[in-house]
Structure formats: structure tokens, C-alpha cells
Write a protein that holds these residues in place. Sequence first.
Motif, PDB file in Angstrom:
ATOM      1  N   ARG A 209      -2.979  -2.474  -0.573  1.00 23.63           N
ATOM      2  CA  ARG A 209      -2.915  -2.068   0.734  1.00 23.63           C
ATOM      3  C   ARG A 209      -2.600  -0.662   0.843  1.00 23.63           C
ATOM      4  O   ARG A 209      -2.203  -0.095  -0.345  1.00 23.63           O
ATOM      5  CB  ARG A 209      -1.767  -2.854   1.318  1.00 23.63           C
ATOM      6  CG  ARG A 209      -0.386  -2.688   0.428  1.00 23.63           C
ATOM      7  CD  ARG A 209       0.622  -3.511   1.238  1.00 23.63           C
ATOM      8  NE  ARG A 209       1.829  -3.315   0.145  1.00 23.63           N
ATOM      9  CZ  ARG A 209       2.089  -4.003  -0.760  1.00 23.63           C
ATOM     10  NH1 ARG A 209       1.257  -4.967  -1.005  1.00 23.63           N
ATOM     11  NH2 ARG A 209       3.106  -3.653  -1.633  1.00 23.63           N
TER      12      ARG A 209
ATOM     13  N   THR B  70      -5.373  -3.188   4.915  1.00 18.04           N
ATOM     14  CA  THR B  70      -5.201  -4.213   3.527  1.00 18.04           C
ATOM     15  C   THR B  70      -6.668  -4.362   2.897  1.00 18.04           C
ATOM     16  O   THR B  70      -7.756  -4.079   3.674  1.00 18.04           O
ATOM     17  CB  THR B  70      -4.560  -5.428   3.919  1.00 18.04           C
ATOM     18  OG1 THR B  70      -5.482  -6.210   4.845  1.00 18.04           O
ATOM     19  CG2 THR B  70      -3.338  -4.982   4.631  1.00 18.04           C
TER      20      THR B  70
ATOM     21  N   LEU C  81       2.954  -8.707   5.784  1.00 17.85           N
ATOM     22  CA  LEU C  81       3.398  -7.639   5.126  1.00 17.85           C
ATOM     23  C   LEU C  81       4.824  -7.480   6.079  1.00 17.85           C
ATOM     24  O   LEU C  81       4.824  -7.873   7.321  1.00 17.85           O
ATOM     25  CB  LEU C  81       2.768  -6.457   5.102  1.00 17.85           C
ATOM     26  CG  LEU C  81       1.552  -6.344   4.538  1.00 17.85           C
ATOM     27  CD1 LEU C  81       0.572  -5.056   4.774  1.00 17.85           C
ATOM     28  CD2 LEU C  81       1.821  -6.044   2.895  1.00 17.85           C
TER      29      LEU C  81
ATOM     30  N   LEU D 290       6.386  -0.851   2.214  1.00 19.53           N
ATOM     31  CA  LEU D 290       5.649  -2.107   2.864  1.00 19.53           C
ATOM     32  C   LEU D 290       5.750  -2.935   1.670  1.00 19.53           C
ATOM     33  O   LEU D 290       5.796  -2.809   0.201  1.00 19.53           O
ATOM     34  CB  LEU D 290       4.114  -1.854   2.883  1.00 19.53           C
ATOM     35  CG  LEU D 290       3.891  -0.690   4.122  1.00 19.53           C
ATOM     36  CD1 LEU D 290       2.278  -0.517   3.972  1.00 19.53           C
ATOM     37  CD2 LEU D 290       4.072  -1.322   5.422  1.00 19.53           C
TER      38      LEU D 290
ATOM     39  N   SER E 200       5.172  -7.169   0.334  1.00 16.61           N
ATOM     40  CA  SER E 200       4.259  -8.369   0.423  1.00 16.61           C
ATOM     41  C   SER E 200       5.069  -9.666   0.024  1.00 16.61           C
ATOM     42  O   SER E 200       6.034  -9.251  -0.904  1.00 16.61           O
ATOM     43  CB  SER E 200       2.687  -8.296  -0.061  1.00 16.61           C
ATOM     44  OG  SER E 200       2.976  -8.056  -1.618  1.00 16.61           O
TER      45      SER E 200
END
Length: 95
Positions: A1, A15, A65, A77, A79
Motif C-alpha cells: 500500500r 493498495t 486498513l 496505516l 492492516s
Amino acid sequence: RFLVVEYGQPVGVVTFQDIQRLPQNKWRFTTANQVIVPLAKLTAIDPELPIMEAVKLIQQAPTGLLAVNHGEGRINLISAEDIMSYLHMRKQLGF
């Protein structure tokens, strides 16, 4: 990303999945602004949110995210993979 920054301010994210959805013959001519997911569409969380609560939120997040807001235009960010990696590291270190 990839975090997309405009005039020094984060505005969104692109992404790998966003890029994959485009036909390859359009890659050379498509800009980040055409595939960007605006930050406003990401679930924003406080940096002090407990990790297990973040796990619950990330499972519901359409983009997969979360945006961790540190104030003054600074964000990170994360994930599900990031969280799993963090938990694995803690386990390996015996925490």
C-alpha cells in the motif's frame, strides 16, 4: 500500500489490490488520484486503542486498513497482516 500525499498532507491510500483491478494496459496512463481510497473512507483509530479492539475494527473495514491518527496530519496505516506480524513478534519474544 502507498500513502498518497498532496501538498504535504496525506489524502488517501492506493493498495496493491487497487492496482490489480486495473487492466494492465491502463497502468501507464492511470494516476494515483484515479484509484485512491480517500482517508475519509478509512476507519480512523486512536493510537492508544487496544490491539484486540483494532483487530475487531479491521475485520469490518471495507479496505482492510485502519488509519492511526497521530494528529497534525501524521497518520500510519495498519492492516490485518501488520497486526498478525506484531502479535507473532511478541510471541517470539515471549511477551
